[in-house]
Design an enzyme around this catalytic site. Structure first.
Site, short mmCIF file in Angstrom:
data_model
loop_
_atom_site.label_atom_id
_atom_site.label_comp_id
_atom_site.label_asym_id
_atom_site.label_seq_id
_atom_site.Cartn_x
_atom_site.Cartn_y
_atom_site.Cartn_z
N LYS A 166 48.90 -11.33 -13.07
CA LYS A 166 48.91 -10.89 -11.55
C LYS A 166 47.74 -11.32 -10.64
O LYS A 166 48.24 -11.93 -10.14
CB LYS A 166 48.30 -9.26 -12.17
CG LYS A 166 49.62 -8.46 -12.29
CD LYS A 166 48.89 -6.80 -12.61
CE LYS A 166 50.41 -6.24 -13.06
NZ LYS A 166 50.77 -6.77 -14.86
N ARG A 225 31.13 11.14 1.32
CA ARG A 225 29.49 10.63 0.94
C ARG A 225 28.52 11.42 1.62
O ARG A 225 28.58 10.83 2.94
CB ARG A 225 29.13 9.74 -0.02
CG ARG A 225 30.36 9.21 -1.17
CD ARG A 225 29.89 7.89 -1.58
NE ARG A 225 29.31 7.88 -2.39
CZ ARG A 225 29.23 7.83 -3.55
NH1 ARG A 225 30.00 9.14 -4.14
NH2 ARG A 225 27.85 7.76 -5.01
N ARG A 236 20.04 9.81 -8.86
CA ARG A 236 18.59 9.53 -9.53
C ARG A 236 19.04 7.89 -9.84
O ARG A 236 18.46 7.04 -10.30
CB ARG A 236 18.61 10.10 -11.60
CG ARG A 236 17.64 9.38 -11.37
CD ARG A 236 17.40 10.97 -13.32
NE ARG A 236 16.58 10.36 -14.40
CZ ARG A 236 16.77 9.38 -15.21
NH1 ARG A 236 18.06 9.79 -16.16
NH2 ARG A 236 16.15 9.47 -16.42
N ARG A 237 20.52 7.77 -9.68
CA ARG A 237 20.25 5.50 -10.21
C ARG A 237 20.68 5.16 -8.61
O ARG A 237 20.31 4.12 -8.95
CB ARG A 237 22.04 5.45 -10.34
CG ARG A 237 22.39 6.33 -11.57
CD ARG A 237 23.66 5.07 -12.04
NE ARG A 237 24.72 5.41 -11.03
CZ ARG A 237 25.88 6.40 -11.38
NH1 ARG A 237 25.63 7.40 -11.92
NH2 ARG A 237 26.24 6.30 -9.81
N GLY A 266 28.22 11.27 -3.48
CA GLY A 266 29.11 12.01 -3.54
C GLY A 266 28.36 13.61 -3.99
O GLY A 266 28.84 13.88 -2.96
N ASP A 267 27.94 13.88 -4.92
CA ASP A 267 27.05 15.25 -5.06
C ASP A 267 25.98 14.90 -5.32
O ASP A 267 25.15 14.32 -6.09
CB ASP A 267 28.40 16.10 -5.80
CG ASP A 267 28.03 15.25 -7.64
OD1 ASP A 267 26.89 14.17 -7.75
OD2 ASP A 267 28.81 15.68 -8.31
N ASP A 291 23.72 16.52 -8.51
CA ASP A 291 23.31 16.81 -9.77
C ASP A 291 22.47 17.47 -10.08
O ASP A 291 21.04 16.52 -10.12
CB ASP A 291 23.84 16.00 -10.61
CG ASP A 291 25.29 15.96 -10.70
OD1 ASP A 291 26.22 16.47 -10.73
OD2 ASP A 291 25.43 14.35 -10.23
N ASN A 348 28.36 5.25 -19.38
CA ASN A 348 28.39 6.46 -20.48
C ASN A 348 29.48 5.77 -21.15
O ASN A 348 28.89 6.42 -22.55
CB ASN A 348 28.22 7.53 -20.24
CG ASN A 348 27.04 7.97 -19.08
OD1 ASN A 348 26.33 7.95 -19.20
ND2 ASN A 348 27.77 9.55 -18.46
#
Length: 1027
Positions: free
Chosen positions: A753, A831, A864-865, A871-872, A874, A962
């Site tokens: 591709k 966001r 935190r990153r 986006g939200d 936590d 993760n």
DNA sequence: TCGCGGGCTCC
DNA sequence: GGAGCC
DNA sequence: GCGA
């Protein structure tokens, strides 16, 4: 009532921040502080968007135009937003009616100082095992004995924040049972209640209705999804009544004051209320092997049964049936050849030259029962073998040395027979090369390929390492120990300095660069010395004080170098790259190096050194002159056990040497696998990516598959995303599919591709995949709670736009979360600026601490990153238990208060047992009293204090990171989840996903310990960005 | 040919 | 127990 | 779709 625009809100906030701490001059903040600095700043756009939204009554999404029914909502908003943004610029400050945004300003003031403004932080302090006692609440101005860098993203624990918090009762566990109604029932009540009403209908104050309000009233015995539910009470939940007087006081006080907060309340209750709380929660099985799981397994097994099993037998027999090209043939010519090619492979147990014969019968073979093959199967087998020739049969067991000998014979014969020449550069001609593949006892397919290629490059491949004869060593062994086993040495120091040692990647580099002439290669080869740094990263050596990655002046494995060659030489490629040297070769070499930044081994610059500041590290490198690795050999050997289980690092592609020899354009489709994604800190490639167009196309295709969401599509998505990541990190323009093929994760099809994109600039497959339904389904999937199947259902029901859904066209039904998701479609899919996340968190945290000052409240996720937008939100809540108390019961109270103060607006998913130490809440929130503030997704997570590290790691992500770290844990025999790192996990061999034994918890309290055990170099949250 | 994360809530 | 979310 |  809303009196202030978001923009104004930010401005004011920044002013405060400014006053509080002049040093906090983060980029984003500056931007929001001064419009003129950044006319099109996100803040402005954002506020403009808010204005746009105001044009729409009821704050719903602008209607979707019929023709442009797809992502039009966002696009419309986007366009209008831009228009508005321009206007906004000119439109100085409107009449500002300064009303305090929130009475908690006083509170958040102190917190401000510690709010991370930007990504970098030096080290996580949040995981401290010994939380200091909560700070007193007297000083409004925080004493900052922490460097600004320190109190960044992770520093939200209470031990660092000095917030004036009203002393309060310790969390009181509600004792009574509220009429047997559990949360779920409340939730259902609410759902029903809401479902009756149109989602669009102006909702009554949700705080009035929220089931959250009743959380604390139930001491709720864990029902564990009992199938039976109490009869529903359809009436709206009643106003909460706290059972415990003290708690009630607080709440009342708080509410009465209309979130004026800070009522001077009573001191905390000292007595330990319920020590058993935590234990109770701990009792929860970590893994529940419901019988259903097993059933499904059985089902699966049954499904595949015949086929799979038979296949297995077949495979084994195939192996057997393979012509055993073992030593006998080879041994013959051994004598004739005075040449000196040597091959090895290593990690196995017996470094001492293993008797070849043994090799041919591995234990594996012995285990296998005599294969029973039917005639038919046998025939099939034979066919497969015939056509398979090139097609990967499992290589017959053979030692590396034997294979080298055999190879030699074959080459000679071939040369005699046809005089055919490989087109490969003969840059290894005249060199006596010993190849260390990592397993002395067994020449894997990959080892064979590499050896073949080495031969094709003209080398004299040595079956054994002999310092007298061997002139060069090429290695792709996974560890120093493995290589040493191949070499039959004890220490790298034993390798004479005159024998340059390079990694396999280095060979690839050379093969890759057709412009290199022989002399250049030679020079480079002599200069490229392994000096073991390539292994440093794997072994984590650089973490040790005593080890400093060093240029090749190393005594251990060094070149024929004169003493003087030190830093200069080694750092050359780096410098070349940095200074965009005109010397293309160096540039290319460096480029190659960078490209493989994920590779543990990638010559000639160690990844470690590359990762760090080149000049600084180089300087340090020069100082060291003793072998830094010596003291780690033991460790290396020990580690090898683990590493042997790793995916190999030097696997070659599939092309079969026997056949490809004849192919004129055989390319060494060799590729080095790069170890673990999670192991390599990788700053995202900044700036322009030379392969942007390819990425875009692939991304498009990936999105399409994402929408389709079939089981195959799912993995295509994974696959493409890997490719995209690889391309992003690739510093140079990919010029062919073949070149792309060499990247980790890029396979044959994707390479094709890419080739198509490069040559035609387009990808037909996209058109093929992209159909109207896909567009619509993609649109619908943007609704919270809607996945592929539901989206597809709706599409089939005749809904093609969001408006259709709102009109419930086709009789579609929406669940409550879906209705909310639809209502706030635009908000949820937009966001938020980092600032806003921070602002919301600032409102929430003091409320939590007011409930219990010993709580640890941290923000996780992309915030935190260090991402500029989120986006939200936590939020992790936990509490040290050293005083015998826990955070049980805190969440419901907090949620209630947040509802009461109009921060939380909607609930999407309530914890099953809100009293549990471990609970999850999902909902929507916004900045109260800020006109037009958007609804944002927010999640609360509570975990036992002991799992905080694992939870933090887990919820900080990113997801790619993760996955990688989980996978690594998995391969190493551990299991990692949000609760901790477990060892001795026993998995069902038939389905590794099934845990037969959940194992023993070995780490969970801090991120650091988990990293350490998994041998993943510590990475700050902002360094964990992979996606 | 098989596995590709794992646990939670919703319904 | 499938679907969806994180 | 990739890799073991």
């Amino acid at each position: 009532m809303p009196e202030m625009s978001l923009e104004e809100y930010y401005a004011e906030q920044d002013e405060r921040l400014n006053r509080a701490d002049e040093s906090m001059d983060d980029y984003v903040k500056r931007v929001s502080r001064n419009k003129n600095l950044m006319p099109a700043s996100s803040v402005q756009q954002h506020s403009a968007a808010l204005e746009v939204r105001q044009e729409h009554p009821t704050l719903t999404i602008p209607s979707v135009s019929g023709q442009n029914a797809t992502i039009s909502t966002n696009r419309e908003i986007g366009r209008a937003t831009k228009r508005k943004a321009a206007e906004a610029e000119a439109d100085a400050l409107g009449p500002i009616r300064r009303q305090r945004i929130d009475p908690e300003h006083g509170l958040s003031h102190a917190v401000d100082n510690h709010l991370p403004e930007s990504a970098p932080s030096t080290h996580s302090r949040s995981d401290s095992l010994h939380p200091k006692s909560p700070v007193t609440r007297t000083s409004p101005k925080v004493e900052r004995n922490v460097s600004p860098a320190m109190d960044d993203i992770e520093s939200f624990t209470i031990d660092e924040i000095d917030v004036p918090v009203p002393a309060s009762t310790s969390h009181n566990k509600p004792k009574d049972i509220h009429e047997g109604r559990n949360t779920r029932q409340f939730a259902q009540d609410k759902r029903r209640f809401r479902q009756v009403r149109s989602p669009q209908a102006p909702a009554a104050s949700t705080s009035e209705l929220s089931p959250i309000l009743s959380f604390s009233n139930k001491s709720y015995r864990k029902p564990s999804r009992s199938p039976k539910r109490a009869p529903l009470d359809l009436g709206p939940p009643k106003r909460p009544r706290l059972d415990l007087p003290r708690a009630a006081n607080i709440l009342q006080a708080t509410e009465n004051q209309k979130s004026t907060d800070l009522p001077a309340l009573e001191p905390p209750l000292s007595p330990i209320e319920d020590v058993s709380l935590e234990e109770a929660s701990a009792k929860k099985p970590l893994v529940n092997q419901s019988s259903s799981l097993f059933l499904s397994i059985q089902e699966r097994i049954a499904k595949h049964s015949g086929g799979a099993k038979t296949d297995k037998v077949l495979k084994l027999s195939k192996k057997r049936a393979l012509p055993d090209f073992s030593l006998n043939e080879v041994a013959v010519d051994l004598g004739n050849k005075s040449s000196s090619m040597c091959v090895s492979s290593s990690p196995s147990s017996n470094p001492q030259s293993p008797p070849p014969q043994k090799k041919t019968k591995t234990s594996k073979d012995n285990q296998e029962p005599e294969p029973k093959i039917s005639a038919a199967k046998g025939a099939k087998l034979a066919t497969e073998q015939r056509k398979g020739k090139g097609k990967k049969e499992k290589p017959a067991p053979i030692t590396a040395a034997d294979f080298a000998r055999k190879l030699k014979v074959e080459f000679e014969e071939a040369a005699k027979a046809s005089g055919k020449k490989h087109r490969r550069s003969k840059f290894l001609e005249g060199k006596n090369v010993f190849f260390s593949g990592g397993d002395w006892n067994y020449a894997s397919e990959s080892t064979r390929k590499k050896m073949t290629i080495i031969m094709q490059c003209g080398a004299n491949l040595m079956p054994e390492y002999d310092p007298e004869v061997t002139t060069h060593i090429i290695t792709c062994a996974p560890s120093v120990g493995a290589m040493l086993q191949d070499l039959k040495l004890k220490s790298l120091k034993q390798i004479p300095r005159r024998i340059p040692t390079v990694t396999w990647d280095w060979v690839l580099t050379v093969l890759d660069d057709h412009r290199l002439d022989r002399q250049e290669i030679d020079t480079r080869l002599e200069n490229a010395v392994i000096e073991c740094t390539p292994y440093a990263e794997r072994l984590d050596l650089y973490k040790f004080e005593s080890y400093k990655p060093r240029p090749r002046a190393s005594r251990s494995v060094s070149a024929n170098s004169e003493e003087g060659r030190t830093c200069e030489n080694v750092s050359r490629p780096i410098n070349a790259a940095a200074s965009s040297s005109s010397e293309s070769n160096d540039e290319r070499l460096a480029a190659h190096d960078v490209r493989h930044s994920a590779a543990p081994i990638s010559p000639p610059i160690s990844p470690t050194r590359r990762a760090s500041n080149s000049t600084a590290s180089t300087r340090q490198d020069c100082k060291k002159s003793i072998d830094p690795l010596a003291e780690f050999y033991d460790q290396a050997r020990r580690q090898k056990e683990v590493e042997d289980g790793w995916s190999s690092i030097g696997d070659v592609g599939d092309s079969d040497s026997d056949e490809t020899d004849d192919e004129p354009d055989f390319q060494p489709v060799a590729r080095a696998k790069k170890g673990w994604t999670c192991d390599n800190k990788q700053a995202q490639m900044s700036g322009d990516c030379p392969n942007e167009d390819i990425i875009n196309k692939l991304n498009e295709l990936m999105e399409l598959h994402k929408v389709k969401g079939g089981s195959e599509d799912r993995w295509r998505v994974v696959s493409y995303s890997k490719t995209i990541r690889a391309l992003r990190n690739h510093p140079t323009r990919i010029r062919s599919g073949n070149e792309a093929r060499r990247l980790p994760g890029v396979g044959e099809k994707t390479a094709q591709k890419i080739e198509e994109i490069i040559t035609t600039g387009d990808l037909q497959r996209i058109k093929y995949e992209n159909t109207n339904d896909v567009e619509v389904i993609r649109l619908f999937q943007g609704i919270y709670g809607v996945g592929r199947s539901i989206a597809f259902k709706w599409y089939q029901a005749g809904c093609h736009t969001l408006e259709d859904l709102r009109a419930r066209k086709g009789g579609v039904t929406l669940t409550v979360p879906q209705a909310i998701g639809l209502k706030y479609y635009d908000d949820i899919n937009t966001r938020m600026p980092r600032e806003e996340a921070r602002a919301i968190f600032e409102l929430i945290k003091p409320k939590a601490l007011a409930i219990d000052p010993k709580l640890s409240v941290q923000i996780m996720g992309s915030y935190r990153r260090g991402k500029a937008d989120c986006g939200d939100i936590d939020i992790l809540i936990t509490r040290p238990t050293d005083d015998g108390e826990t955070h049980a019961g805190v969440l419901p109270r907090l949620l209630r208060e947040l509802h009461a103060s109009d921060i939380l607006t909607e609930d999407l998913a309530l914890p099953e047992d809100p009293e549990d130490l471990e609970a999850t809440y999902r909902g929507l929130c916004h900045l109260p009293k800020v006109e037009g503030s958007r609804q944002r997704r927010i999640d609360f997570l509570t975990v036992p204090w002991t799992s905080r590290g694992a939870a933090l790691l887990y919820y900080t992500g990113d997801d790619i990171f993760n996955r990688a770290i989980r996978l690594k844990a998995n391969v190493m025999g551990y299991a990692l989840n949000q609760k901790g790192l477990f060892k001795n996990v026993i998995r069902d061999p038939r389905d590794r996903r099934i845990k037969l034994d959940s194992g023993v918890l070995i780490a969970s309290e801090t991120e650091e310990e988990i990293f350490k055990i998994l041998n993943v170099p510590w990475q700050e949250p902002h360094e964990r960005v992979r996606g």
